[in-house]
Write a protein that holds these residues in place. Structure first.
Motif, PDB file in Angstrom:
ATOM      1  N   ASP A   1     -10.407  -6.904  -9.871  1.00 27.57           N
ATOM      2  CA  ASP A   1     -10.765  -8.193 -10.700  1.00 27.57           C
ATOM      3  C   ASP A   1     -11.584  -7.918 -11.831  1.00 27.57           C
ATOM      4  N   ALA A   2     -12.412  -6.993 -11.915  1.00 21.75           N
ATOM      5  CA  ALA A   2     -13.325  -6.523 -12.923  1.00 21.75           C
ATOM      6  C   ALA A   2     -12.140  -6.011 -13.989  1.00 21.75           C
ATOM      7  N   LEU A   3     -11.440  -5.160 -13.583  1.00 15.40           N
ATOM      8  CA  LEU A   3     -10.368  -4.441 -14.440  1.00 15.40           C
ATOM      9  C   LEU A   3      -9.492  -5.598 -15.261  1.00 15.40           C
ATOM     10  N   LEU A   4      -9.015  -6.482 -14.528  1.00 18.32           N
ATOM     11  CA  LEU A   4      -8.141  -7.348 -15.052  1.00 18.32           C
ATOM     12  C   LEU A   4      -8.754  -8.428 -15.919  1.00 18.32           C
ATOM     13  N   ARG A   5      -9.910  -8.713 -15.724  1.00 13.57           N
ATOM     14  CA  ARG A   5     -10.805  -9.696 -16.639  1.00 13.57           C
ATOM     15  C   ARG A   5     -11.501  -9.041 -17.928  1.00 13.57           C
TER      16      ARG A   5
ATOM     17  N   GLU B   1       0.848  -1.223  -0.074  1.00 13.17           N
ATOM     18  CA  GLU B   1      -0.026  -0.132  -0.133  1.00 13.17           C
ATOM     19  C   GLU B   1       0.781   1.292  -0.049  1.00 13.17           C
ATOM     20  N   ALA B   2       1.866   1.153   0.587  1.00 12.67           N
ATOM     21  CA  ALA B   2       2.937   2.335   0.451  1.00 12.67           C
ATOM     22  C   ALA B   2       3.473   2.712  -0.701  1.00 12.67           C
ATOM     23  N   THR B   3       3.815   1.665  -1.513  1.00 11.46           N
ATOM     24  CA  THR B   3       4.126   1.935  -3.053  1.00 11.46           C
ATOM     25  C   THR B   3       3.033   2.312  -3.722  1.00 11.46           C
ATOM     26  N   HIS B   4       1.535   1.784  -3.542  1.00  9.94           N
ATOM     27  CA  HIS B   4       0.542   2.513  -4.184  1.00  9.94           C
ATOM     28  C   HIS B   4       0.536   3.975  -4.113  1.00  9.94           C
ATOM     29  N   ARG B   5       0.577   4.391  -2.465  1.00 14.30           N
ATOM     30  CA  ARG B   5       0.497   5.486  -2.274  1.00 14.30           C
ATOM     31  C   ARG B   5       1.467   6.615  -3.012  1.00 14.30           C
ATOM     32  N   HIS B   6       2.624   6.008  -2.999  1.00 11.22           N
ATOM     33  CA  HIS B   6       3.708   6.873  -3.868  1.00 11.22           C
ATOM     34  C   HIS B   6       3.497   6.954  -5.018  1.00 11.22           C
ATOM     35  N   LEU B   7       3.238   6.031  -5.874  1.00 13.00           N
ATOM     36  CA  LEU B   7       2.992   6.156  -7.373  1.00 13.00           C
ATOM     37  C   LEU B   7       1.774   6.898  -7.678  1.00 13.00           C
ATOM     38  N   HIS B   8       0.699   6.755  -6.988  1.00 11.59           N
ATOM     39  CA  HIS B   8      -0.392   7.809  -7.054  1.00 11.59           C
ATOM     40  C   HIS B   8      -0.315   9.012  -6.679  1.00 11.59           C
ATOM     41  N   GLY B   9       0.669   9.360  -5.888  1.00  9.79           N
ATOM     42  CA  GLY B   9       1.027  10.699  -5.540  1.00  9.79           C
ATOM     43  C   GLY B   9       1.556  11.266  -6.654  1.00  9.79           C
TER      44      GLY B   9
ATOM     45  N   GLN C   1      -1.633   1.577 -18.431  1.00  6.17           N
ATOM     46  CA  GLN C   1      -2.192   0.254 -18.466  1.00  6.17           C
ATOM     47  C   GLN C   1      -1.385  -0.476 -17.524  1.00  6.17           C
ATOM     48  N   ILE C   2      -0.251  -0.386 -17.522  1.00  2.36           N
ATOM     49  CA  ILE C   2       0.596  -0.967 -16.701  1.00  2.36           C
ATOM     50  C   ILE C   2       0.558  -0.648 -15.356  1.00  2.36           C
ATOM     51  N   LEU C   3       0.322   0.473 -14.931  1.00  2.10           N
ATOM     52  CA  LEU C   3       0.192   1.109 -13.453  1.00  2.10           C
ATOM     53  C   LEU C   3      -0.985   0.310 -13.093  1.00  2.10           C
ATOM     54  N   TRP C   4      -2.241   0.528 -13.666  1.00  4.62           N
ATOM     55  CA  TRP C   4      -3.545   0.126 -13.216  1.00  4.62           C
ATOM     56  C   TRP C   4      -3.496  -1.347 -13.156  1.00  4.62           C
ATOM     57  N   HIS C   5      -2.914  -2.058 -14.047  1.00  2.00           N
ATOM     58  CA  HIS C   5      -3.041  -3.662 -14.030  1.00  2.00           C
ATOM     59  C   HIS C   5      -2.219  -3.857 -12.887  1.00  2.00           C
ATOM     60  N   TRP C   6      -1.071  -3.265 -12.534  1.00  2.00           N
ATOM     61  CA  TRP C   6      -0.285  -3.767 -11.302  1.00  2.00           C
ATOM     62  C   TRP C   6      -0.920  -3.501 -10.200  1.00  2.00           C
ATOM     63  N   HIS C   7      -1.514  -2.118 -10.074  1.00  2.00           N
ATOM     64  CA  HIS C   7      -2.342  -1.926  -9.002  1.00  2.00           C
ATOM     65  C   HIS C   7      -3.475  -2.952  -8.593  1.00  2.00           C
ATOM     66  N   ALA C   8      -4.180  -3.163  -9.694  1.00  2.00           N
ATOM     67  CA  ALA C   8      -5.344  -4.166  -9.513  1.00  2.00           C
ATOM     68  C   ALA C   8      -4.631  -5.577  -9.053  1.00  2.00           C
ATOM     69  N   SER C   9      -3.882  -6.056  -9.802  1.00  2.00           N
ATOM     70  CA  SER C   9      -3.214  -7.137  -9.226  1.00  2.00           C
ATOM     71  C   SER C   9      -2.659  -7.446  -7.993  1.00  2.00           C
ATOM     72  N   GLU C  10      -2.135  -6.334  -7.346  1.00  2.00           N
ATOM     73  CA  GLU C  10      -1.833  -6.311  -5.967  1.00  2.00           C
ATOM     74  C   GLU C  10      -2.868  -6.239  -4.894  1.00  2.00           C
ATOM     75  N   GLU C  11      -3.908  -5.432  -5.468  1.00  2.00           N
ATOM     76  CA  GLU C  11      -5.076  -5.444  -4.646  1.00  2.00           C
ATOM     77  C   GLU C  11      -5.900  -6.728  -4.667  1.00  2.00           C
TER      78      GLU C  11
ATOM     79  N   LEU D   1     -14.310  -3.436  -1.647  1.00  2.00           N
ATOM     80  CA  LEU D   1     -14.677  -2.409  -2.852  1.00  2.00           C
ATOM     81  C   LEU D   1     -13.516  -2.587  -4.103  1.00  2.00           C
ATOM     82  N   THR D   2     -12.396  -2.263  -3.630  1.00  2.00           N
ATOM     83  CA  THR D   2     -11.098  -2.299  -4.527  1.00  2.00           C
ATOM     84  C   THR D   2     -10.801  -3.610  -5.014  1.00  2.00           C
ATOM     85  N   ALA D   3     -10.997  -4.686  -4.480  1.00  2.00           N
ATOM     86  CA  ALA D   3     -10.814  -5.986  -4.820  1.00  2.00           C
ATOM     87  C   ALA D   3     -12.026  -6.292  -6.100  1.00  2.00           C
ATOM     88  N   VAL D   4     -13.149  -6.104  -5.764  1.00  2.00           N
ATOM     89  CA  VAL D   4     -14.095  -6.254  -6.886  1.00  2.00           C
ATOM     90  C   VAL D   4     -13.641  -5.793  -8.024  1.00  2.00           C
ATOM     91  N   PHE D   5     -13.399  -4.194  -7.975  1.00  8.88           N
ATOM     92  CA  PHE D   5     -12.929  -3.354  -9.146  1.00  8.88           C
ATOM     93  C   PHE D   5     -11.868  -3.700  -9.848  1.00  8.88           C
TER      94      PHE D   5
END
Length: 278
Positions: free
Chosen positions: A141-145, A81-89, A157-167, A135-139
């Motif tokens: 999963d849908a983003l990845l699928r 989560e700290a890595t997500h926070r940094h990149l989305h900052g 695409q890479i940023l959002w797919h990576w974030h979705a995978s870790e969620e 909530l984030t896990a459901v979204f």
């Protein structure tokens, strides 16, 4: 309660946001670009709240062999989560340069300040975190699928797919922590209904504000895109409504939907785009 052995590595993502990205980075689609921008705007404050909440909650548990796996997962969850926070900052700073105004972070920060001022208990803080994580896990999963990033800028695409995978990877950590702390179903569901309402309202309002600042709010193609995103064959309502409602079931657990293989596949297929930090 037995906690499964799941590895949650902290990853360094091979994306460079220093040069920014196009205003309509999602294939020229204003609605999708501004909707996902709105989500990003909530992440730094939200993820700091999740980090603080699970750290506080885990501190109430004994530091013994029985709880050692959960303590390990909490530490790994915090790292991700700290890595997500940094990149989305970094992401959000570029949105500021595009003249978009982040109202959501202020709304979220006020709620965090309220939780501190009123002394919300660690159990309630973790219950709120578990609700957001569902909530984030459901979204995610849908983003990845379902191709929600098709046509978008490659780095995004890479940023959002990576974030979705870790969620998806860490979707059960806050939930398992809540149960280990003795949390019950009534409190869990009550906080989820609150979180769902707040999230739905604020994500919608921030998206509209973004579209207004962008100058695309009143364009017909913006709302044609919105209708497709929400009501289309792979639209958000069609793909997410039932999984979101699963949280209301008395016997619910995030692992009831065993979907980590989807995230693992993306991470494996894109191994060259990230490196393990720890």
């Amino acid at each position: 309660m037995t906690i499964p052995a799941i590895d949650l590595p902290v990853r360094k993502l091979a994306v460079d946001l220093s040069s920014g990205f196009a205003r309509h980075w999602h294939g020229g689609d204003a609605y999708r670009s501004m909707h996902f921008n709105a989500l990003s705007m909530s992440f730094p404050v939200g993820e700091q709240f999740f980090i603080d909440s699970v750290r506080t909650g885990a501190a109430t548990l004994p530091d013994d062999a029985a709880h050692a796996p959960l303590h390990t997962l909490v530490a790994q969850f915090i790292g991700q989560e700290a890595t997500h926070r940094h990149l989305h900052g970094l992401y959000n700073r570029h949105l500021e340069r595009q003249n978009l105004r982040n109202r959501w972070q202020g709304w979220a920060q006020r709620r965090v300040d309220w939780s501190i001022a009123f002394g919300l208990s660690p159990l309630n803080l973790v219950a709120v975190t578990a609700a957001y994580e569902h909530l984030t896990a459901v979204f995610a999963d849908a983003l990845l699928r379902h191709g929600w990033m098709d046509g978008a800028d490659e780095q995004m695409q890479i940023l959002w797919h990576w974030h979705a995978s870790e969620e998806t990877e860490h979707k059960a950590v806050a939930f398992d922590l809540y149960r280990a702390m003795g949390g019950g179903n009534l409190r869990r569901v009550a906080w989820y209904l609150y979180v769902f309402g707040i999230f739905s309202l604020e994500s919608g309002v921030q998206t509209l504000l973004n579209l207004k600042r962008d100058g695309s709010l009143l364009r017909s193609r913006t709302w044609i895109s919105a209708l497709g995103f929400w009501f289309g064959r792979n639209g958000q309502l069609r793909r997410c409504t039932v999984p979101l409602l699963h949280y209301l079931r008395p016997g619910f657990h995030p692992d009831n939907d065993d979907n980590r293989a989807v995230a693992a596949q993306w991470l494996d297929d894109n191994r060259q785009r990230w490196s393990r930090v720890k």
